[in-house]
Design a protein around this motif. Structure first.
Motif, PDB file in Angstrom:
ATOM      1  N   ASP A  81      -4.457  -2.823  63.872  1.00 42.05           N
ATOM      2  CA  ASP A  81      -3.516  -2.055  63.047  1.00 42.05           C
ATOM      3  C   ASP A  81      -3.520  -2.545  61.600  1.00 42.05           C
ATOM      4  O   ASP A  81      -3.380  -1.764  60.665  1.00 42.05           O
ATOM      5  N   LEU A  82      -3.687  -3.852  61.434  1.00 39.88           N
ATOM      6  CA  LEU A  82      -3.728  -4.421  60.082  1.00 39.88           C
ATOM      7  C   LEU A  82      -4.950  -3.935  59.291  1.00 39.88           C
ATOM      8  O   LEU A  82      -4.844  -3.611  58.110  1.00 39.88           O
ATOM      9  N   ILE A  83      -6.092  -3.877  59.965  1.00 38.98           N
ATOM     10  CA  ILE A  83      -7.330  -3.562  59.222  1.00 38.98           C
ATOM     11  C   ILE A  83      -7.596  -2.053  59.164  1.00 38.98           C
ATOM     12  O   ILE A  83      -8.197  -1.581  58.214  1.00 38.98           O
ATOM     13  N   GLY A  84      -7.120  -1.304  60.189  1.00 38.39           N
ATOM     14  CA  GLY A  84      -7.331   0.135  60.188  1.00 38.39           C
ATOM     15  C   GLY A  84      -8.706   0.519  60.694  1.00 38.39           C
ATOM     16  O   GLY A  84      -9.718   0.249  60.050  1.00 38.39           O
ATOM     17  N   ILE A  85      -8.747   1.115  61.904  1.00 37.22           N
ATOM     18  CA  ILE A  85     -10.043   1.545  62.457  1.00 37.22           C
ATOM     19  C   ILE A  85      -9.995   3.016  62.896  1.00 37.22           C
ATOM     20  O   ILE A  85     -10.896   3.511  63.550  1.00 37.22           O
ATOM     21  N   GLY A  86      -8.908   3.712  62.561  1.00 36.15           N
ATOM     22  CA  GLY A  86      -8.694   5.071  63.063  1.00 36.15           C
ATOM     23  C   GLY A  86      -9.598   6.113  62.430  1.00 36.15           C
ATOM     24  O   GLY A  86     -10.433   5.792  61.577  1.00 36.15           O
ATOM     25  N   PRO A  87      -9.385   7.374  62.836  1.00 39.62           N
ATOM     26  CA  PRO A  87     -10.224   8.472  62.336  1.00 39.62           C
ATOM     27  C   PRO A  87      -9.981   8.794  60.861  1.00 39.62           C
ATOM     28  O   PRO A  87     -10.680   9.628  60.298  1.00 39.62           O
ATOM     29  N   SER A  88      -8.972   8.160  60.254  1.00 43.50           N
ATOM     30  CA  SER A  88      -8.755   8.362  58.823  1.00 43.50           C
ATOM     31  C   SER A  88      -8.779   7.033  58.072  1.00 43.50           C
ATOM     32  O   SER A  88      -8.312   6.930  56.939  1.00 43.50           O
ATOM     33  N   ALA A  89      -9.326   6.005  58.719  1.00 43.04           N
ATOM     34  CA  ALA A  89      -9.285   4.659  58.147  1.00 43.04           C
ATOM     35  C   ALA A  89     -10.072   4.548  56.845  1.00 43.04           C
ATOM     36  O   ALA A  89      -9.660   3.871  55.913  1.00 43.04           O
TER      37      ALA A  89
ATOM     38  N   VAL B 267     -15.350  17.956  57.678  1.00 43.88           N
ATOM     39  CA  VAL B 267     -15.717  18.973  58.676  1.00 43.88           C
ATOM     40  C   VAL B 267     -14.880  18.769  59.944  1.00 43.88           C
ATOM     41  O   VAL B 267     -14.345  19.719  60.527  1.00 43.88           O
ATOM     42  N   VAL B 268     -14.753  17.505  60.350  1.00 47.63           N
ATOM     43  CA  VAL B 268     -13.994  17.182  61.561  1.00 47.63           C
ATOM     44  C   VAL B 268     -12.503  17.460  61.330  1.00 47.63           C
ATOM     45  O   VAL B 268     -11.822  18.028  62.188  1.00 47.63           O
ATOM     46  N   ALA B 269     -12.020  17.101  60.147  1.00 49.17           N
ATOM     47  CA  ALA B 269     -10.613  17.353  59.816  1.00 49.17           C
ATOM     48  C   ALA B 269     -10.310  18.843  59.910  1.00 49.17           C
ATOM     49  O   ALA B 269      -9.295  19.255  60.494  1.00 49.17           O
ATOM     50  N   GLU B 270     -11.204  19.663  59.388  1.00 52.98           N
ATOM     51  CA  GLU B 270     -10.997  21.112  59.406  1.00 52.98           C
ATOM     52  C   GLU B 270     -11.058  21.647  60.844  1.00 52.98           C
ATOM     53  O   GLU B 270     -10.282  22.508  61.235  1.00 52.98           O
ATOM     54  N   TYR B 271     -11.974  21.095  61.627  1.00 53.83           N
ATOM     55  CA  TYR B 271     -12.101  21.525  63.025  1.00 53.83           C
ATOM     56  C   TYR B 271     -10.782  21.295  63.769  1.00 53.83           C
ATOM     57  O   TYR B 271     -10.303  22.161  64.500  1.00 53.83           O
ATOM     58  N   PHE B 272     -10.177  20.133  63.568  1.00 53.62           N
ATOM     59  CA  PHE B 272      -8.936  19.829  64.291  1.00 53.62           C
ATOM     60  C   PHE B 272      -7.740  20.592  63.699  1.00 53.62           C
ATOM     61  O   PHE B 272      -6.816  20.946  64.425  1.00 53.62           O
TER      62      PHE B 272
ATOM     63  N   LEU C 286     -14.424  11.743  76.863  1.00 55.05           N
ATOM     64  CA  LEU C 286     -14.334  13.207  76.901  1.00 55.05           C
ATOM     65  C   LEU C 286     -14.406  13.833  75.511  1.00 55.05           C
ATOM     66  O   LEU C 286     -13.820  13.309  74.561  1.00 55.05           O
ATOM     67  N   VAL C 287     -15.095  14.969  75.441  1.00 58.65           N
ATOM     68  CA  VAL C 287     -15.049  15.829  74.255  1.00 58.65           C
ATOM     69  C   VAL C 287     -15.001  17.274  74.748  1.00 58.65           C
ATOM     70  O   VAL C 287     -15.333  17.554  75.904  1.00 58.65           O
ATOM     71  N   ASP C 288     -14.574  18.190  73.885  1.00 54.14           N
ATOM     72  CA  ASP C 288     -14.686  19.606  74.220  1.00 54.14           C
ATOM     73  C   ASP C 288     -16.175  19.943  74.279  1.00 54.14           C
ATOM     74  O   ASP C 288     -16.916  19.647  73.331  1.00 54.14           O
ATOM     75  N   ALA C 289     -16.589  20.577  75.393  1.00 55.39           N
ATOM     76  CA  ALA C 289     -18.022  20.856  75.567  1.00 55.39           C
ATOM     77  C   ALA C 289     -18.556  21.748  74.452  1.00 55.39           C
ATOM     78  O   ALA C 289     -19.703  21.608  74.043  1.00 55.39           O
ATOM     79  N   ASP C 290     -17.715  22.651  73.940  1.00 53.82           N
ATOM     80  CA  ASP C 290     -18.231  23.586  72.938  1.00 53.82           C
ATOM     81  C   ASP C 290     -17.904  23.153  71.500  1.00 53.82           C
ATOM     82  O   ASP C 290     -18.028  23.943  70.568  1.00 53.82           O
ATOM     83  N   ALA C 291     -17.511  21.902  71.330  1.00 52.19           N
ATOM     84  CA  ALA C 291     -17.267  21.409  69.963  1.00 52.19           C
ATOM     85  C   ALA C 291     -18.605  21.292  69.231  1.00 52.19           C
ATOM     86  O   ALA C 291     -19.637  21.026  69.848  1.00 52.19           O
ATOM     87  N   PRO C 292     -18.601  21.475  67.904  1.00 46.76           N
ATOM     88  CA  PRO C 292     -19.853  21.292  67.140  1.00 46.76           C
ATOM     89  C   PRO C 292     -20.362  19.854  67.280  1.00 46.76           C
ATOM     90  O   PRO C 292     -19.571  18.926  67.461  1.00 46.76           O
ATOM     91  N   GLN C 293     -21.670  19.690  67.184  1.00 49.78           N
ATOM     92  CA  GLN C 293     -22.268  18.366  67.363  1.00 49.78           C
ATOM     93  C   GLN C 293     -21.677  17.348  66.385  1.00 49.78           C
ATOM     94  O   GLN C 293     -21.453  16.194  66.740  1.00 49.78           O
ATOM     95  N   GLU C 294     -21.385  17.770  65.180  1.00 48.16           N
ATOM     96  CA  GLU C 294     -20.856  16.832  64.177  1.00 48.16           C
ATOM     97  C   GLU C 294     -19.500  16.260  64.616  1.00 48.16           C
ATOM     98  O   GLU C 294     -19.203  15.089  64.391  1.00 48.16           O
ATOM     99  N   VAL C 295     -18.712  17.119  65.270  1.00 49.28           N
ATOM    100  CA  VAL C 295     -17.407  16.669  65.767  1.00 49.28           C
ATOM    101  C   VAL C 295     -17.595  15.694  66.931  1.00 49.28           C
ATOM    102  O   VAL C 295     -16.975  14.631  66.982  1.00 49.28           O
ATOM    103  N   LYS C 296     -18.498  16.044  67.837  1.00 47.41           N
ATOM    104  CA  LYS C 296     -18.776  15.146  68.973  1.00 47.41           C
ATOM    105  C   LYS C 296     -19.279  13.784  68.483  1.00 47.41           C
ATOM    106  O   LYS C 296     -18.887  12.742  69.002  1.00 47.41           O
ATOM    107  N   ASP C 297     -20.150  13.813  67.480  1.00 47.02           N
ATOM    108  CA  ASP C 297     -20.708  12.562  66.963  1.00 47.02           C
ATOM    109  C   ASP C 297     -19.624  11.702  66.335  1.00 47.02           C
ATOM    110  O   ASP C 297     -19.589  10.487  66.507  1.00 47.02           O
TER     111      ASP C 297
END
Lengths: 444, 187
Positions: A222-230, A278-283, A340-351
């Protein structure tokens, strides 16, 4: 204590105390294998791992190896991975495709639907003695496929999976459903994390059951930040979408427990996944569609974590996965994590999700490394002669749960160990060989 | 041409042994830096565009080893698939002092062996060496916990300002079920 010992005195729900020896005793462990893992519904794999006829995935139920196979007609089966003749392991590959499972010892072979097919020198040695129809692979008593997940039980008397899950199903659904609210549609990424932890399996199960109290142990990430917006400067290990939500600790009569959260009604959509536009827009779009599909009220509920009795846990959102705590011994667990990922998510999102999952979860994950360390030492501390005279404390938020929460189930609106108390109450019932009405909480 | 053939072709020259000596010194220095817990110093040995990868290994039937035995960098889950950013995060985490899986710090000893240079190429005017090595990493934690990791490493080393930096490292750990509870060490 023998394998049929009375474990009831070890679980004092009224006073919120649980004996340490349930986390380290060899005889209690053996009794668990016999009374819990032979009856409860166990998660064994995901359909996306065996998409084609002849595909198989080697899995485990309790301490035993099983084969999850899709037969020629596409039906899914779960078999004990053991030849009926002398017990050899029929399948040694982690996954693959085959038309027959052939024993390496005497070459008996079995079809993908479990029938005994080949018996060398059958005419000379077995004609008139062996009825092939009687010697199919040992198959589970019941199997169900639910939104891609495959579940099995050895107990023919076990209730249907939906009954077994009860109202906990809603929370599993939120894990398995597409991010935009469509039902099902998830897939497992290739590469199940499998690793050995020197801890009792229940300690891991309990961690996901709703033990949010251990949050401070993750202070380093939590101190260093590793999340999807870190990379965008957001601290913490995930996005802060649940920050202002009403968190819910919910236990269910069959022993399951979850920690979910209800967003505030008028809350603006939080910005998430900002490391990648791209991922932010997808979500953003997925969240918008989820709200549209479920309606504003139902859309407020989001999954966090949970454990489905006895040893299947899930992380519902960030990261998103299913985990199984396979019992190896009283002080050893084989952890498996399916991402788990959505099977039909774009490859960039899965990656993007894949790399986030890797830095968060499992033995190489920056968050969970600290869990493993703590589970390890809690197990060791359950061993000592003096230590065992002193039970563990499960008194948090006793008497603070309500049946009138915003969703079905016994709900605490503050951090609570009620989920654990109810889990061990059912544990005690299984250990005592209770009937299914008791195990489903119908006699509570 | 396979790595082995390239290495054999390079080998007879004195230049090869000079180059190998340089790579050995680099890898030994790196081991010393990590063993003495100079984690920030280690990051300085890595190129900014480093790819640090450890696949998951599967049991597969005979004949499938070529393409199905390990997870792929770009498509699948692995143990590690890191860049400089997340490796830096891992170092920062250890340096918080409250990363419980490394508090108290592990005691590690790295033995580096089987070092070979398998290729030299010019990448847009910058020299890039391919090298392989074996690493036996002994990790001891607290009182009784010890783990040995024997791994194969396939590196690409880039010559920068007269020195070397790791720009690619593929680590093969030959276990299908990880027999350690954690992977908190750097390979």
């Amino acid at each position: 204590m023998s394998a049929t010992g009375n474990t009831a005195p070890l679980i004092d729900i009224e006073r919120g105390m649980i004996a340490r020896e349930i986390f380290s005793s060899e005889s209690i462990f053996q009794q668990e294998l016999e009374t819990i893992f032979t009856r409860a519904w166990l998660f064994v794999g995901h359909e996306s791992q065996i998409p084609n006829p002849g595909d198989f995935f080697m899995s485990r139920m309790g301490q035993e190896s099983v084969i999850v196979a899709r037969d020629k007609r596409s039906k899914v089966h779960v078999f004990l991975n053991s030849c009926r003749h002398r017990g050899m392991r029929l399948c040694s590959a982690d996954h693959g495709n085959t038309s027959l499972f052939t024993c390496p010892y005497h070459s008996w072979s079995f079809t993908t639907d479990g029938k005994l097919f080949g018996v060398p020198q059958f005419k000379n040695l077995y004609e008139g003695c062996l009825d092939r129809a009687e010697w199919s692979l040992v198959e589970v008593a019941q199997l169900e496929v639910y939104k891609g997940t495959i579940w099995a039980t050895w107990d023919p008397a076990a209730p249907l999976l939906a009954t077994y899950l009860g109202d906990a199903k809603l929370h599993l659904d939120m894990t398995l459903d597409c991010r935009d609210g469509r039902e099902g549609g998830s897939e497992v990424l290739l590469g199940v994390h499998k690793w050995i932890i020197p801890c009792n399996w229940k300690i891991a199960a309990e961690n996901f059951l709703g033990d949010s109290y251990h949050n401070p142990s993750h202070r380093s990430v939590d101190l260093i930040g590793i999340g999807p917006s870190a990379e965008y400067g957001v601290k913490g290990r995930r996005d802060n979408e649940l920050e202002t939500a009403q968190h819910l600790w919910i236990s269910f009569p069959a022993g399951h427990g979850v920690h979910s959260a209800q967003m505030q009604a008028d809350m603006a959509e939080p910005e998430t996944y900002q490391n990648n536009s791209v991922v932010a827009e997808y979500f953003r779009e997925a969240n918008r569609r989820r709200k549209e599909r479920l309606g504003a009220e139902a859309n407020r509920l989001l999954p966090f974590v949970g454990t489905l009795y006895p040893n299947t846990s899930f992380h519902g959102r960030q990261p998103r996965n299913l985990c199984v705590w396979h019992p190896h011994g009283p002080e050893q667990t084989e952890a498996w994590r399916f991402f788990l990922v959505d099977a039909d998510a774009p490859q960039e999102v899965k990656d993007f999700l894949r790399t986030y999952y890797m830095r968060y979860s499992g033995p190489a994950g920056m968050t969970e490394q600290d869990d493993m360390e703590n589970w390890n030492s809690a197990t060791a501390a359950s061993r000592g002669v003096i230590a065992r005279r002193h039970p563990y404390n499960y008194q948090q938020s006793m008497g603070r749960s309500t049946r009138n929460g915003p969703t079905p189930g016994n709900t605490a609106l503050q951090m609570s160990e009620e989920n654990a108390r109810q889990y061990y109450r059912r544990w005690s019932d299984y250990m005592g060989g209770a009937d299914w009405d008791t195990l489903l909480g119908k006699k509570d | 041409m396979s790595d082995v053939q390239t290495a054999q072709k390079l080998r007879p020259s004195a230049d090869y042994f000079t180059l190998r000596g340089e790579v050995e010194e680099f890898l030994y220095d790196e081991a010393e830096i990590l063993d003495t817990r100079d984690f920030k110093g280690w990051l300085d040995l890595l190129a900014d565009d480093i790819r640090y990868f450890m696949p998951i290994t599967f049991n597969v039937k005979f004949g499938e080893h070529g393409d199905k035995e390990r997870t792929r960098t770009e498509k699948d889950m692995s143990w590690f698939n890191e860049g400089k950013w997340s490796l830096t995060k891992r170092v920062e985490q250890i340096l918080t002092g409250v990363h419980w899986a490394e508090e108290p710090l592990s005691r590690c000893t790295r033995l580096v062996t089987n070092v070979q240079v398998t290729g030299v190429r010019d990448s847009e005017g910058v020299e890039e060496l391919s090298a392989r090595s074996r690493l036996l990493l002994y990790q001891n934690r607290c009182e009784y916990e010890q783990t040995y990791f024997a791994v194969r490493r396939y590196d690409k080393l880039r010559r920068v300002n007269g020195g070397l930096k790791v720009c690619e490292r593929k680590i093969i750990l030959e276990q299908t079920v990880l027999l350690a509870k954690n992977l908190t060490v750097f390979f």
